[in-house]
Design an enzyme around this catalytic site. Sequence first.
Site, mmCIF file in Angstrom:
data_model
loop_
_atom_site.group_PDB
_atom_site.id
_atom_site.type_symbol
_atom_site.label_atom_id
_atom_site.label_comp_id
_atom_site.label_asym_id
_atom_site.label_seq_id
_atom_site.Cartn_x
_atom_site.Cartn_y
_atom_site.Cartn_z
ATOM 1 N N ASP A 175 0.861 -1.179 0.000
ATOM 2 C CA ASP A 175 0.000 0.000 0.000
ATOM 3 C C ASP A 175 0.899 1.230 0.000
ATOM 4 O O ASP A 175 1.893 1.279 0.727
ATOM 5 C CB ASP A 175 -0.910 0.009 1.226
ATOM 6 N N ASP A 230 -7.175 -4.376 -4.434
ATOM 7 C CA ASP A 230 -8.200 -3.613 -3.718
ATOM 8 C C ASP A 230 -7.907 -2.123 -3.838
ATOM 9 O O ASP A 230 -7.433 -1.486 -2.899
ATOM 10 C CB ASP A 230 -8.223 -4.040 -2.245
#
Length: 376
Positions: A175, A230
Amino acid sequence: GALTGSILFPLALLPILGFLRVGFLVGLLNLAAAAVLGWALRGVPEEGAFSRAAKIILIFGAAALISGFIFSSQLESFFIRKIFGGGHEVLFNQNSPYQNIILTQRGGKLSLFLNWDAQFESGQEEKRYHETFAHPAMNFLGEKAGRVLVLGGGDGLLLREMVEYPDVKKITLVDIDPLMIRLAKNYPMLAELNKNSMSDPRLEAINDDAFSWLLRREKYAEKFDIIFIDFPDPLDDILGRLYSQEFYLLVQRNLKDTGMVVVQAGSLPSQIHDLVKKTLQGAGFRTLSLHPGGRYAPSAPEGFFESAFIAASPSWENIKGLYEALKKTSPEVISPYLADESIPEVITSNSIFHPAKFVAWRGMFARFLQIHAQQK
């Protein structure tokens, strides 16, 4: 000046000052530039009247922008109350070099907003969303899902579902925002919601851009059994490259031939969903659309689903096997539009070199209406 500004904006201005103060500051800089230009032209004939009007505009404009800069915190609180509606208590509001992160609480439910765009509200819908995201593919692969890669998902809610599986040996999460990962790990209410998944000993959390990380990864590095993607919907160029054919080719390079990918893919049916599916297919994947159920809003038509995913694999046997398994165990998560799987020719595969235009709100129901017209 442009180079200096482009460097300072993400590294210093945005994290320190925030969106509103940066906006007021940029306005003041423009007014200062206008004042300098006006002073330089003070001797030009027949400009007196314009100069007097310009001075008045500059003075009032500067006063408004300075007031906005000073009282930006109060303005931001006002806008938050207006945008989020009544009852939202702001628990956390901070800017990182990548985004604005807000956590609110209303009626005992925790909500996350990124750049003021809602990501989730805790409750049954959030739980069903992440369960459908994770479990169909994980249950199908079973003990074969030993190495898991999650791209995005820094809130830890998808990881919450991953850590339930004892056969998982290692989870790698990539991330871009370290602040989001720190919040997911250390902010008490968020850590409770994700069941402390960010502290699982099998997890390796990496702060990096997913595209760059996959690109730099050794070609012969150990591949993953399953990859979850995601990301927010691709409504700008930066996010669009994370839904490109080039990105999915990098994903495939890091996936075992018998592995699976699950992608967050907008609503169903929608232009975004069709475009993501066509791009995956262009990268050599076989696909199957899934959804967690539920409608976008009470006014949304029956058969329109707010959230949807695409399970994909280089192996047709994997997709066929997943479909057959879900028909027996969870038929409600399979797309009801499998008979209409043909994607309109006007929808093209998304590429960095030939980017497609992703449609958000405008024409959101167009694909839905098209399918139902065909069925009639």
